[in-house]
Structure formats: structure tokens, C-alpha cells
Design an enzyme around this catalytic site. Structure first.
Site, PDB file in Angstrom:
ATOM      1  CE  LYS A  76      -6.784 -11.790  -5.878  1.00  0.00           C
ATOM      2  NZ  LYS A  76      -5.715 -11.676  -4.889  1.00  0.00           N
ATOM      3  CB  ALA A 138      -4.303   0.119   4.409  1.00  0.00           C
TER       4      ALA A 138
HETATM    5  P1  ATR Z   1      -3.204  -4.159  -3.819  1.00  0.00           P
HETATM    6  O1  ATR Z   1      -4.420  -4.907  -4.243  1.00  0.00           O
HETATM    7  O2  ATR Z   1      -1.930  -4.595  -4.470  1.00  0.00           O
HETATM    8  O3  ATR Z   1      -3.071  -4.072  -2.325  1.00  0.00           O
HETATM    9  P2  ATR Z   1      -4.251  -1.492  -3.854  1.00  0.00           P
HETATM   10  O4  ATR Z   1      -5.499  -1.979  -3.221  1.00  0.00           O
HETATM   11  O5  ATR Z   1      -4.316  -0.491  -4.956  1.00  0.00           O
HETATM   12  O6  ATR Z   1      -3.387  -2.679  -4.412  1.00  0.00           O
HETATM   13  O7  ATR Z   1      -3.328  -0.893  -2.686  1.00  0.00           O
HETATM   14  C1  ATR Z   1      -2.041  -0.419  -2.914  1.00  0.00           C
HETATM   15  C2  ATR Z   1      -1.360  -0.179  -1.578  1.00  0.00           C
HETATM   16  O8  ATR Z   1       0.002   0.151  -1.818  1.00  0.00           O
HETATM   17  C3  ATR Z   1      -1.942   0.966  -0.781  1.00  0.00           C
HETATM   18  O9  ATR Z   1      -1.782   0.716   0.597  1.00  0.00           O
HETATM   19  C4  ATR Z   1      -1.046   2.136  -1.217  1.00  0.00           C
HETATM   20  O10 ATR Z   1      -0.972   3.198  -0.306  1.00  0.00           O
HETATM   21  P3  ATR Z   1      -2.057   4.415  -0.358  1.00  0.00           P
HETATM   22  O11 ATR Z   1      -3.306   3.853   0.238  1.00  0.00           O
HETATM   23  O12 ATR Z   1      -1.450   5.484   0.433  1.00  0.00           O
HETATM   24  O13 ATR Z   1      -2.210   4.753  -1.828  1.00  0.00           O
HETATM   25  C5  ATR Z   1       0.277   1.446  -1.267  1.00  0.00           C
HETATM   26  N1  ATR Z   1       1.301   2.063  -2.101  1.00  0.00           N
HETATM   27  C6  ATR Z   1       1.382   2.099  -3.450  1.00  0.00           C
HETATM   28  N2  ATR Z   1       2.506   2.712  -3.850  1.00  0.00           N
HETATM   29  C7  ATR Z   1       3.168   3.079  -2.730  1.00  0.00           C
HETATM   30  C8  ATR Z   1       4.394   3.757  -2.467  1.00  0.00           C
HETATM   31  N3  ATR Z   1       5.171   4.165  -3.458  1.00  0.00           N
HETATM   32  N4  ATR Z   1       4.755   3.952  -1.185  1.00  0.00           N
HETATM   33  C9  ATR Z   1       3.971   3.534  -0.182  1.00  0.00           C
HETATM   34  N5  ATR Z   1       2.789   2.896  -0.350  1.00  0.00           N
HETATM   35  C10 ATR Z   1       2.396   2.667  -1.606  1.00  0.00           C
END
Ligand code: ATR
Length: 283
Positions: A76, A138
Site C-alpha cells: 500500500k 495506531a
Molecule cells: P496494520 O497495518 O494491521 O494496522 P501495523 O501497522 O503493524 O498493522 O499495526 C499493528 C497495530 O496492532 C499496532 O497498533 C500494534 O500496537 P503497537 O504499536 O503497540 O505495536 C497493535 N497490536 C499488535 N498486536 C497487539 C496486541 N497483542 N495487543 C495490542 N495491540 C497490538
């Protein structure tokens, strides 16, 4: 030239790019939209790599009957660099999931994930004007949805993330009084209830619950998880156990974002309901 070759060479072509791509439901969704609206088009899926994605776009669009494509993970951001112009939504998201060949020959990049979730929330009657909305996460998914969620005119749109600094950065992109940010730990002190909690984190994919207070979830009017699978996601199961009556996974968002892409390309709005139903049966 045979008749069938002639038809094929004139039929508008569309693709979805991704890696992996085999699991993509986009061809099926767009073929259902095309049948429903009596549009003549071909929609395929295409595997690419980070190295060859942009040249693959060049090759695809070298064919004048290639009118547009969808782009999913992990391309993307690269797609946003490839296009000639970006919509304001795609600029904010720094990501493109829909490319449109315009009449002037230039390629426009848009993101329909935000409009897709808004369309689904309205379909589900999950939210009213003046709502208090909590957006968990986020990352890219939150970034794609944030601006569109403001079209719902919430009283508060609170972005909460495990890593607080990322929530703060995301919220700072939209300097509006009703957009705020915090870490998960701060949620203990936040005034309740929320009308709508949206999970944009990838936690459901790894079978984990985002670490937010049960008291918060239990008092929420509607819980929406952007993930989907054949059974309710772990967050939706948990919310249900806590007594939440109204919740949904993100299958409707998937179809909603596709419907927005279809509208951008064809100028026709398909009916999403029968397509969501058909996909649900097959999950
Ligand atoms: P996507 O494109 O799916 O949004 P990403 O940009 O890698 O993927 O973002 C993943 C999001 O899921 C982030 O907000 C991440 O939190 P962190 O910024 O603290 O890493 C969140 N996330 C992933 N696993 C998580 C979990 N087990 N509990 C809470 N938040 C999680």
C-alpha cells in the site's frame, strides 16, 4: 481475431496485488458486484514482491484496457509512491488500496478502507452523530480509518494504542479538539461509557486480546473488530461474555471497501448485503 478474443481485448481489466494473495476474496467480491450491476469486467489477483511490484504495475497498466487495481499488504505504501496523484485520504494514510486510471491518463491513488468501515458501521446502525468512539491501535489500519471516522461527527474519537507514542503521533495528524490519544494504561481512568469501540490492532490475528479494562468493554454500546474469521474473533467472544449485546467483525468492512473501489471505477454502487451474506457462508 475470434469473437471471444475481441471481447476479451475490450473488456475492462482490474487486479488485486498482494503477497500473499491466494486467500484474497477481492476477485470473488468484484465478480459478484459486476454480475449484480451488469458491468462487463475482468478482475484477477496478482502476486508480486517488494522488488517487482512497481514494474508489475507498469506492465499491467501498459494495457489500455487495464482501468484500475486494488493493492493490499505489503504494497500500500509503494502504491502511494507509484501513482501520479493522491486523494486527501490517501495522503493522510500514506497508503493506497485503489488505483484509478483517469480520463486524462494520470493514475489516482485513493484509500477506500476508511469509507468502507464507515459504510459498514452505518449499515449496522452501530453509531450515531455525537458518539464517543474508542479506536484501538495506531498502525496502518487505524491510520486508514481515522479521517473517515470523523465523518460520523463523534463527540470524541480517542485513539488508544499499546505503544502510546504511536497513538499520539496519529492523533496529531488531525488537529481537532475531538481527536485525542492515550496508551492502554490510561484507559483505566477514562470516563465511560463509549458508544463504539473499534479494534484496528492485529491482536485478533494472533489470538490475543488487546489489554484494555473489562469494565470499559462491558459498558460499550457496540464493539467492532476489523478482523474476521469463521467464528467470532477473540475480542468479540470476550465482549459477548462480558454482556455486550451488539458487535460485529470486519467482513462488512472488507466488502464495503471493495464497494467503494467499485464505485470509483464504475460509478455504480453495488448492494453489499447479498455479497456479505454469500461470503459469510463460505468462511
Ligand atoms: P496494520 O497495518 O494491521 O494496522 P501495523 O501497522 O503493524 O498493522 O499495526 C499493528 C497495530 O496492532 C499496532 O497498533 C500494534 O500496537 P503497537 O504499536 O503497540 O505495536 C497493535 N497490536 C499488535 N498486536 C497487539 C496486541 N497483542 N495487543 C495490542 N495491540 C497490538
Amino acid at each position: 481475431m475470434t469473437d471471444s478474443t475481441k471481447t476479451t481485448s475490450q473488456t475492462d481489466k482490474f487486479l488485486v496485488y498482494g503477497n500473499p494473495i491466494a486467500q484474497s476474496k477481492s476477485p470473488q467480491i468484484h465478480q459478484m458486484f459486476a454480475r449484480q450491476t451488469k458491468q462487463d469486467l475482468i478482475y484477477d489477483k496478482q502476486l508480486a514482491t517488494i522488488e517487482d511490484f512497481k514494474s508489475s504495475l507498469d506492465d499491467f497498466f501498459a494495457d489500455p484496457s487495464a482501468k484500475g487495481c486494488n493493492v493490499t499488504a505489503p504494497f500500500k505504501e509503494q502504491a502511494a509512491q507509484w501513482v501520479d496523484e493522491l486523494t486527501s485520504g490517501a495522503q493522510l494514510a500514506e497508503a493506497v488500496n485503489t488505483i484509478i486510471r483517469q480520463d486524462n491518463g494520470k493514475f489516482l491513488g485513493d484509500t477506500t478502507d476508511g469509507p468502507g468501515i464507515v459504510q459498514d458501521l452505518l449499515r449496522l446502525k452501530a453509531v450515531k452523530k455525537g458518539a464517543r468512539i474508542l479506536l484501538l491501535g495506531a498502525g496502518g489500519a487505524a491510520r486508514g480509518a481515522l479521517k473517515s471516522l470523523l465523518s460520523l461527527e463523534p463527540e470524541l474519537l480517542l485513539v488508544a494504542n499499546r505503544t502510546q507514542a504511536k497513538a499520539e503521533h496519529l492523533a496529531s495528524l488531525i488537529p481537532q479538539d475531538n481527536v485525542k490519544a492515550c496508551g492502554f494504561d490510561d484507559l483505566i481512568e477514562i470516563a465511560l461509557p463509549f458508544d463504539l469501540v473499534i479494534n484496528s490492532t492485529s491482536s485478533s490475528l494472533s489470538g490475543e486480546l488487546p489489554a484494555i479494562p473489562d469494565t470499559l468493554l462491558a459498558q460499550t454500546g457496540f464493539v467492532y473488530d476489523m478482523s474476521y474469521s469463521d467464528k467470532p474473533t477473540i475480542l468479540l467472544q470476550h465482549a459477548s461474555k462480558l454482556g455486550v449485546q451488539h458487535y460485529s467483525d470486519g467482513l462488512g468492512m472488507l466488502v464495503g471497501q471493495a464497494a467503494e473501489s467499485f464505485y470509483l471505477w464504475r460509478g455504480v454502487r453495488p448492494d453489499v448485503e447479498p455479497v456479505i451474506d454469500a461470503l459469510r457462508v463460505e468462511l
